[in-house]
Design a protein around this motif. Sequence first.
Motif, PDB file in Angstrom:
ATOM      1  N   GLY A   1     -52.276 -28.119   1.289  1.00 44.54           N
ATOM      2  CA  GLY A   1     -51.997 -27.009   2.207  1.00 44.54           C
ATOM      3  C   GLY A   1     -53.106 -26.793   2.994  1.00 44.54           C
ATOM      4  O   GLY A   1     -53.194 -26.434   4.121  1.00 44.54           O
TER       5      GLY A   1
ATOM      6  N   ARG B   1     -53.921 -29.244   5.462  1.00 43.30           N
ATOM      7  CA  ARG B   1     -52.776 -29.006   6.634  1.00 43.30           C
ATOM      8  C   ARG B   1     -53.041 -27.976   7.522  1.00 43.30           C
ATOM      9  O   ARG B   1     -52.919 -28.075   8.939  1.00 43.30           O
ATOM     10  CB  ARG B   1     -51.423 -29.231   6.222  1.00 43.30           C
ATOM     11  N   LEU B   2     -53.248 -26.849   6.942  1.00 45.67           N
ATOM     12  CA  LEU B   2     -53.500 -25.530   7.865  1.00 45.67           C
ATOM     13  C   LEU B   2     -55.049 -25.135   8.193  1.00 45.67           C
ATOM     14  O   LEU B   2     -55.061 -24.469   9.147  1.00 45.67           O
ATOM     15  CB  LEU B   2     -52.803 -24.635   6.917  1.00 45.67           C
TER      16      LEU B   2
ATOM     17  N   THR C   1     -50.071 -21.390  -0.087  1.00 43.31           N
ATOM     18  CA  THR C   1     -49.545 -22.747  -0.678  1.00 43.31           C
ATOM     19  C   THR C   1     -49.209 -22.125  -2.218  1.00 43.31           C
ATOM     20  O   THR C   1     -47.994 -22.263  -2.714  1.00 43.31           O
ATOM     21  CB  THR C   1     -50.576 -23.836  -0.666  1.00 43.31           C
TER      22      THR C   1
ATOM     23  N   ARG D   1     -39.283 -26.641   1.901  1.00 41.94           N
ATOM     24  CA  ARG D   1     -39.324 -26.955   3.198  1.00 41.94           C
ATOM     25  C   ARG D   1     -40.547 -26.073   3.997  1.00 41.94           C
ATOM     26  O   ARG D   1     -41.280 -26.854   4.811  1.00 41.94           O
ATOM     27  CB  ARG D   1     -38.102 -26.729   3.794  1.00 41.94           C
ATOM     28  N   THR D   2     -40.851 -25.014   3.818  1.00 40.61           N
ATOM     29  CA  THR D   2     -41.816 -24.413   4.267  1.00 40.61           C
ATOM     30  C   THR D   2     -43.101 -24.658   3.639  1.00 40.61           C
ATOM     31  O   THR D   2     -44.067 -25.006   4.427  1.00 40.61           O
ATOM     32  CB  THR D   2     -41.475 -22.714   4.177  1.00 40.61           C
TER      33      THR D   2
ATOM     34  N   GLY E   1     -43.642 -27.862   5.473  1.00 42.23           N
ATOM     35  CA  GLY E   1     -43.796 -27.738   6.846  1.00 42.23           C
ATOM     36  C   GLY E   1     -42.970 -28.890   7.784  1.00 42.23           C
ATOM     37  O   GLY E   1     -43.462 -29.324   8.622  1.00 42.23           O
TER      38      GLY E   1
ATOM     39  N   GLN F   1     -38.805 -30.018   9.258  1.00 45.55           N
ATOM     40  CA  GLN F   1     -37.913 -29.477   9.939  1.00 45.55           C
ATOM     41  C   GLN F   1     -36.571 -29.142   8.890  1.00 45.55           C
ATOM     42  O   GLN F   1     -35.491 -28.356   9.069  1.00 45.55           O
ATOM     43  CB  GLN F   1     -37.114 -30.538  11.119  1.00 45.55           C
TER      44      GLN F   1
END
Length: 394
Positions: free
Chosen positions: A25, A28-29, A47, A74-75, A78, A80
């Motif tokens: 997390g 990625r963020l 996260t 899913r969140t 990250g 679809q």
Amino acid sequence: MTDQALLTGSLGVVAGVLLALILIGVVRLARGSRDLGGEAERATSRTLHLAGLAAAELRAAHGPDLVRAARHVRTLLGVQAVAFVTAEGAVVFDGSISGLDASALRVAARVRETDRRQVFPRRRGTDTVHEAVGAPVTVDGEYRGALIAFAENVRSPLVRATGEVADWCAAQIALTELEASRASLAEAELRALRAQISPHFIYNSLAAIASFITTDPERARTLVLDFADFTRYSFRQKGEFTTLAQELGSIRNYLELERARFGDRLEVRLRIAPETLSTVIPFLSVQPLVENAVRHGLEPTASGGLIVIAAEDEGTHTEISVEDDGVGMDPALVQDALAGPVQTTHIGLRNVDTRLRRLYGAEGGLVIDTNLGAGTMVRMRVPKSQPMHEADAP
């Protein structure tokens, strides 16, 4: 392997996987930023929050709520869309892409066949705009399903993250099942202790009560109430823990019934520090020690004897002891009874010792000082602070 070892191992898995999730997390963020301040901290917090939400759904009391868990996963990833495909072939889906059930089943079938992560790139000659990565959810070597993530482009970080999240989901399920198994074991142990309430003791108690009906009706009435309170406490259906005060109340009822039979041959002394009465202890942990002292220590002697029940404040712990001056036991046989298979003799001691060790570790079991002709002292030490254990109302 003991329940405690299993729980320790499972917690280690959870800790490792959760650490990996945090790192994923953060990377990625907070990618592209050299400042490890606010943005990285927010990524870590987000996260952890998502992992906590998903864990609550995976460890729901009535079974995993995969629908809600999929939303949080899913969140977290990250992507679809996310799908859980169970071992029975049920598909639980969350995301903005529709019509993926067939794709999810195809990915899950391949994951189950290989028992490893599988990547499905965009197929040539089709108008498919998504790719997929699937990872097995395996608990103790048993396939429980697959976690599948759908994205426009599947890259190696997502492949790793999906595998880590699948392992984390498996650890949550394993912990839930371990807790359920622990609860079942605790209930089985209590049933075993209740089964040891000897029909001989019940017969003797009722016979003693009957003998006082004509000669001392008030004593008979009191003994009936003692018998009712004793059985009510021993067979209560809720709670694995009680307080020392509640357990001593039941022990008093038990000893009053035995005094009706032994008369002056049974002497009991209490040495209870008042501050120890609120100590939380495993339900039916002291009472079997007193019953053992009466049945195996004093009953074999014609003269009866003395039982001393003590509780002392030792700072972080309460030490509880039950001592009798009866016939004693062979120390080697006592150790065999505690370590060996379930036996009909001294099963109460073994049961209590097993429960204490399961709850408080290898050093938390009974300490038994005895010898033939020298009486017996049984001691247990219980932590005063037990935030995870609460005593139920009597």
